[in-house]
Design an enzyme around this catalytic site. Structure first.
Site, PDB file in Angstrom:
ATOM      1  N   TYR A 153      -0.485   3.761  -6.522  1.00 36.45           N
ATOM      2  CA  TYR A 153       0.305   3.870  -5.301  1.00 36.45           C
ATOM      3  C   TYR A 153       0.986   5.231  -5.304  1.00 36.45           C
ATOM      4  CZ  TYR A 153      -0.227  -1.198  -4.860  1.00 36.45           C
ATOM      5  OH  TYR A 153      -0.738  -2.460  -4.729  1.00 36.45           O
ATOM      6  N   HIS A 296      -6.313  -6.126   0.831  1.00 38.14           N
ATOM      7  CA  HIS A 296      -5.301  -6.629  -0.098  1.00 38.14           C
ATOM      8  C   HIS A 296      -5.309  -8.159  -0.112  1.00 38.14           C
ATOM      9  CE1 HIS A 296      -2.616  -3.587  -1.960  1.00 38.14           C
ATOM     10  NE2 HIS A 296      -2.016  -4.646  -2.486  1.00 38.14           N
TER      11      HIS A 296
END
Length: 416
Positions: A153, A296
């Protein structure tokens, strides 16, 4: 006389409680593993695994998308020894199956990410570690040799971002996945309604959970403290919770910064998210090696297109030499076969291995790998294909949607 014989055949012995190994041996599908996990986890933790964003439309669509496709087998083919082996981004794998990154895995089981990595290594499959893992990059690298990937991330603190990239390279991770669908956290209503927090906090609801599943909480209390292990050395790392850590992700990341990441990372680079054909081509032109098609697991933006339905158009747009990984909705080896027939190189699972881990620890994850690989091998044989390469090459001939063929005729020459 007949009644006495019948009574003699009736056993009134009370069966002994099943051991964990016996319970696992009775698991023959992913759903069986999920049911076993549900018996062992508190409801709030099970909801954390199972839940999606908002109305959970994407969550439902992901599995439904794979179920829509239909096979048209080829008969009278020699499938006496179907070979599930393949090559993923230049490295051999025992099957086109991998374990996708998931956060906070030690909350599911104290065995955590190292158990998943060991099971993956033993099965000859790749495993991707999340930035949000409860095991550090270095802890996982100290385990058995494996095909280790890392999901990154991008932080507002760029120094922290590139420090993670350096650590992954130094620890021998082969593939870096840049997550591009987390500009802000998804709205996971099950967690909101349960008052679910990471680390767990004692509330009236959690006390009820403790009463319902005391074994889970005993194991959790005996295990090391839960933490975001890759951030534990940061001055503010110990203060991160699931509520505040999303605010550290940078929503201002743009394509212009991808070149710096490409230059900093020496291995293979993938973009992970619901990447459409035009974005896949743009990524390819910027030196990215492939995409990991994922929404996701339905946990970020609700109503996104199911990743299964992105495979064929992305393959057609990006060409044969561009890697395509897919997750979200894979629950059976037949789903893996469908993904490859559509043009993917690798299918990954997330929730299924969390269920397996909760059900039986590392042996549960090993059982999952065995089940999915076995289902995939059987599907190959019944389709009339003897190798993964043949399945991918002939995919457009072997697969149709519920309403007829779903792949353009000119896709066939694109596949290797």
């Amino acid at each position: 006389m007949k009644l006495s014989r019948a009574l003699a055949m009736v056993s009134l012995r009370i069966p002994a409680p099943r051991s964990a190994a016996q319970a696992l041996a009775r698991c023959h599908t992913v759903d069986d593993l999920r049911r076993l996990a549900a018996r062992r986890l508190p409801r709030s933790v099970m909801d954390y695994i199972d839940g999606g964003a908002d109305a959970e439309q994407s969550l439902a669509d992901n599995t439904a998308a794979f179920a829509r496709y239909r096979f048209t087998p080829s008969v009278l083919a020699d499938v006496s020894a179907p070979d599930t082996g393949t090559t993923i981004l230049g490295r051999p794998a025992a099957a086109p199956l991998g374990f996708a990154p998931t956060g906070y895995t030690r909350m599911i089981s104290p065995d955590g990410e190292p158990a998943v990595a060991r099971a993956a290594a033993a099965a000859g499959l790749p495993y991707a570690l999340s930035t949000m893992a409860t095991a550090s990059l270095e802890e996982l690298a100290a385990g058995p040799a494996a095909d280790r990937w890392f999901q990154l991330y991008v932080w507002k603190d760029r120094a922290k971002t590139f420090e993670l990239v350096r650590r992954a390279a130094d620890a021998g991770y082969r593939v870096l996945e840049l997550a591009v669908d987390t500009a802000v956290p998804g709205n996971r209503l099950r967690d909101v309604r349960n008052g679910f927090t990471i680390p767990p906090r004692l509330t009236a609801g959690s006390l009820l959970d403790i009463g319902a599943k005391p074994g889970y909480w005993t194991r959790l209390l005996r295990a090391p403290d839960l933490e975001f292990a890759n951030l534990a050395d940061s001055p503010d790392g110990p203060g991160y919770t699931i509520e505040n850590i999303g605010a550290q992700f940078d929503p201002a990341v743009t394509w212009s910064e991808l070149a710096a990441l490409r230059a900093a990372w020496p291995g293979r680079l993938l973009l992970k998210g619901p990447v459409g054909p035009s974005d896949a081509v743009r990524a390819r032109d910027l030196g990215v090696d492939g995409v990991h098609l994922s929404n996701h697991g339905g946990r970020q933006l609700d109503r996104t297109v199911a990743p299964a339905d992105l495979i064929a158009p992305v393959r057609q747009a990006a060409g044969a030499d561009f890697a395509i990984v897919v997750d979200s909705g894979i629950r059976h080896g037949a789903d893996i076969a469908a993904a490859l027939a559509l043009g993917a190189d690798l299918a990954m699972v997330g929730r299924p291995y969390l269920w397996a881990l909760a059900a039986a620890g590392e042996p549960g994850v090993a059982r999952l790998a065995e089940l999915l690989t076995g289902q995939f091998r059987r599907t190959m044989a019944l389709l009339g294909v003897a190798s993964v390469a043949e399945l991918r090459r002939r995919g457009p001939q072997l697969l149709a949607g519920a309403g007829g063929p779903v792949l353009p005729a000119d896709l066939l020459p694109v596949l290797p």
